[in-house]
Write an enzyme that holds these catalytic residues in place. Structure first.
Site, PDB file in Angstrom:
ATOM      1  N   GLY A   5       0.884  -1.249   0.151  1.00  8.65           N
ATOM      2  CA  GLY A   5       0.023  -0.122  -0.114  1.00  8.65           C
ATOM      3  C   GLY A   5       0.708   1.333  -0.169  1.00  8.65           C
ATOM      4  O   GLY A   5       0.269   2.318   0.312  1.00  8.65           O
ATOM      5  N   ARG A  19      16.621  -4.643 -45.205  1.00  5.02           N
ATOM      6  CA  ARG A  19      15.214  -5.134 -45.793  1.00  5.02           C
ATOM      7  C   ARG A  19      14.931  -4.208 -46.776  1.00  5.02           C
ATOM      8  O   ARG A  19      14.839  -2.886 -46.860  1.00  5.02           O
ATOM      9  CB  ARG A  19      14.081  -5.108 -44.413  1.00  5.02           C
ATOM     10  CG  ARG A  19      12.855  -5.689 -45.044  1.00  5.02           C
ATOM     11  CD  ARG A  19      12.009  -5.693 -43.560  1.00  5.02           C
ATOM     12  NE  ARG A  19      10.673  -6.166 -44.037  1.00  5.02           N
ATOM     13  CZ  ARG A  19      10.269  -7.588 -44.235  1.00  5.02           C
ATOM     14  NH1 ARG A  19      11.079  -8.421 -44.213  1.00  5.02           N
ATOM     15  NH2 ARG A  19       9.126  -7.963 -44.518  1.00  5.02           N
ATOM     16  N   GLN A  66      10.552   7.966 -46.489  1.00  5.03           N
ATOM     17  CA  GLN A  66      10.772   9.352 -45.544  1.00  5.03           C
ATOM     18  C   GLN A  66      10.226   8.923 -44.124  1.00  5.03           C
ATOM     19  O   GLN A  66      10.783   9.475 -43.201  1.00  5.03           O
ATOM     20  CB  GLN A  66      10.181  10.422 -46.475  1.00  5.03           C
ATOM     21  CG  GLN A  66      10.841  10.977 -47.422  1.00  5.03           C
ATOM     22  CD  GLN A  66      10.133  12.197 -48.058  1.00  5.03           C
ATOM     23  OE1 GLN A  66       8.996  12.366 -47.942  1.00  5.03           O
ATOM     24  NE2 GLN A  66      11.113  12.966 -48.882  1.00  5.03           N
ATOM     25  N   GLN A 118       7.043  -1.580 -34.230  1.00  5.76           N
ATOM     26  CA  GLN A 118       6.264  -1.381 -35.502  1.00  5.76           C
ATOM     27  C   GLN A 118       7.408  -1.521 -37.075  1.00  5.76           C
ATOM     28  O   GLN A 118       6.974  -2.185 -37.714  1.00  5.76           O
ATOM     29  CB  GLN A 118       5.736   0.125 -35.454  1.00  5.76           C
ATOM     30  CG  GLN A 118       4.763   0.320 -34.619  1.00  5.76           C
ATOM     31  CD  GLN A 118       3.509  -0.439 -34.779  1.00  5.76           C
ATOM     32  OE1 GLN A 118       3.062  -1.179 -34.195  1.00  5.76           O
ATOM     33  NE2 GLN A 118       2.953  -0.032 -35.889  1.00  5.76           N
ATOM     34  N   GLU A 133      11.740   3.026  -8.737  1.00  5.94           N
ATOM     35  CA  GLU A 133      12.191   4.263  -8.267  1.00  5.94           C
ATOM     36  C   GLU A 133      11.660   5.591  -8.315  1.00  5.94           C
ATOM     37  O   GLU A 133      12.003   6.685  -8.482  1.00  5.94           O
ATOM     38  CB  GLU A 133      13.871   4.456  -8.553  1.00  5.94           C
ATOM     39  CG  GLU A 133      14.726   2.939  -8.293  1.00  5.94           C
ATOM     40  CD  GLU A 133      16.312   3.405  -8.419  1.00  5.94           C
ATOM     41  OE1 GLU A 133      16.637   4.460  -8.194  1.00  5.94           O
ATOM     42  OE2 GLU A 133      16.766   2.437  -8.643  1.00  5.94           O
TER      43      GLU A 133
END
Length: 391
Positions: A137, A275, A286, A344, A371
């Site tokens: 908690g 690729r 672009q 993506q 943190e």
């Protein structure tokens, strides 16, 4: 893993930092690059990594055991280490970072006897440390801690639960924060060194499995009885000790995120230059060029904030609350966006279990919480900015 390291020419870095970056890169290539990615062996792998880091002397940059003085701790070196280790393997970064975070309260506020007893063993990787502040908690709200202690003769007796404790279940030494019975808010908090094998401490029955493969557990303290010599510094100063520790290390969480971001960028650059889509390289599109431009900008901005904060602490050894909060918040959010863009660009391959991009996607997400969540860092930055205007 060749990456752009021209940032090491920035005025924040010395020749010693540049050499450190080269040396840890070589070591990481030899010892970390091919560590098996097996969640079932996470505990064993992390223990092994702590030992390897200690044996190689890298933990000297995390734990100033030789002097026991935080003035001998160089935050820029620590951040560089985290960045490069994270770029190779998030588990190696965790193994390195937690030795520092778990021992820093002793270095900062411990007695000479405590330093002699613990720091050398932690700095050599012979004992594993953990920082136990969070509770079911009470995450960022330290004033809501419900782990209590009471005094009995020349002992302290602790009762309560800690959760989301990194290195939980494999640590030998825990820094436990608890409040004196009857106290409220942040008043009455104290810090204690508690041995994992001591009576009344259970760190194995409630292991926590998270998205990133890290040792993590809930710790239960049931009439955990420890001697007065296990109290760190002064009773009632635990909040101050916790915040001073996090103040130093928050910027390094940003450094780990930066390492993940650089690795994602590295993988993306390889992907788009190899690729082909509709007869041309992906790099000719672009939209891809714009994403790579955004990545490069976010990476440099993150690095500037991180190493500005680290440089400032190294120069003054004074609180860097605002600078660390800005660095952590910006770098972790930027890294999340960079890794998401990488997914993506890789398409289906980017979500295949075990693929480097898929691993980065799972590993980067917790850093926005560790943190102090991003939202807390934004509040800290805002309050600090307003305070500076009125002071």
């Amino acid at each position: 893993m060749k990456t752009d390291q021209t940032y090491l020419q920035w005025p924040y870095f010395t020749k010693a930092h540049q050499k450190l970056a080269r040396d840890i890169e070589i070591w990481a290539t030899q010892y970390i690059q091919n560590v098996p990615y097996d969640r079932a062996d996470t505990d064993k792998i992390c223990r092994t990594l702590v030992g390897q880091l200690g044996a190689a002397g890298w933990l000297d940059y995390a734990v100033p055991a030789a002097t026991g003085d935080m003035a001998d701790f160089d935050l820029r070196s620590f951040c560089l280490m985290r960045e490069i280790l994270a770029r190779y393997d998030g588990r190696a970064d965790l193994a390195f970072a937690m030795q520092a975070l778990g021992s820093a309260p002793i270095t900062l506020f411990g007695s000479d006897k405590q330093k002699d007893l613990y720091l050398q063993a932690i700095g050599q990787g012979k004992r594993i440390a953990a920082f136990a502040l969070s509770e079911p908690g009470a995450g960022s709200d330290v004033g809501a801690l419900t782990t209590f202690y009471r005094r009995e003769d020349d002992h302290f007796v602790l009762n309560g639960r800690k959760t989301w404790i990194s290195n939980g279940g494999i640590a030998d030494v825990y820094i436990i924060f608890a409040r004196e019975e009857g106290s409220r808010g942040t008043a009455g908090l104290s810090a204690f060194i508690v041995e994992a094998d001591g009576p009344g401490l259970d760190d194995t029955s409630q292991r926590i499995d998270i998205s990133a493969p890290h040792p993590m557990a809930e710790i239960t303290l049931s009439n955990c009885r420890i001697g007065q010599q296990q109290l760190i510094g002064e009773a009632g100063q635990g909040f101050k000790y916790a915040m001073a520790t996090l103040d130093i290390f928050r910027s390094s969480v940003g450094a780990a995120a930066l390492g993940f971001a650089r690795r994602a960028q590295h993988e993306v650059l390889g992907r788009v230059t190899e690729r082909h889509i509709q007869g041309d390289k992906m790099s000719a599109l672009q939209m891809i060029q714009a994403k790579i431009g955004d990545m490069a900008t976010q990476i440099d901005a993150s690095a500037l904030l991180i190493y500005r904060a680290a440089w400032q602490w190294d120069q003054t050894h004074e609180r860097i609350t605002r600078e660390a909060a800005m660095a952590k918040a910006f770098a972790t959010e930027a890294a999340q966006q960079i890794v998401d863009d990488a997914v993506q660009i890789f398409g289906a391959a980017g979500v295949e279990y075990g693929h480097v991009i898929e691993r980065l996607y799972r590993e980067v997400r917790p850093l926005r919480i560790y943190e102090g969540a991003t939202e807390i860092q934004r509040i800290i930055t805002g309050r600090s900015t307003l305070s500076a205007l009125t002071s």
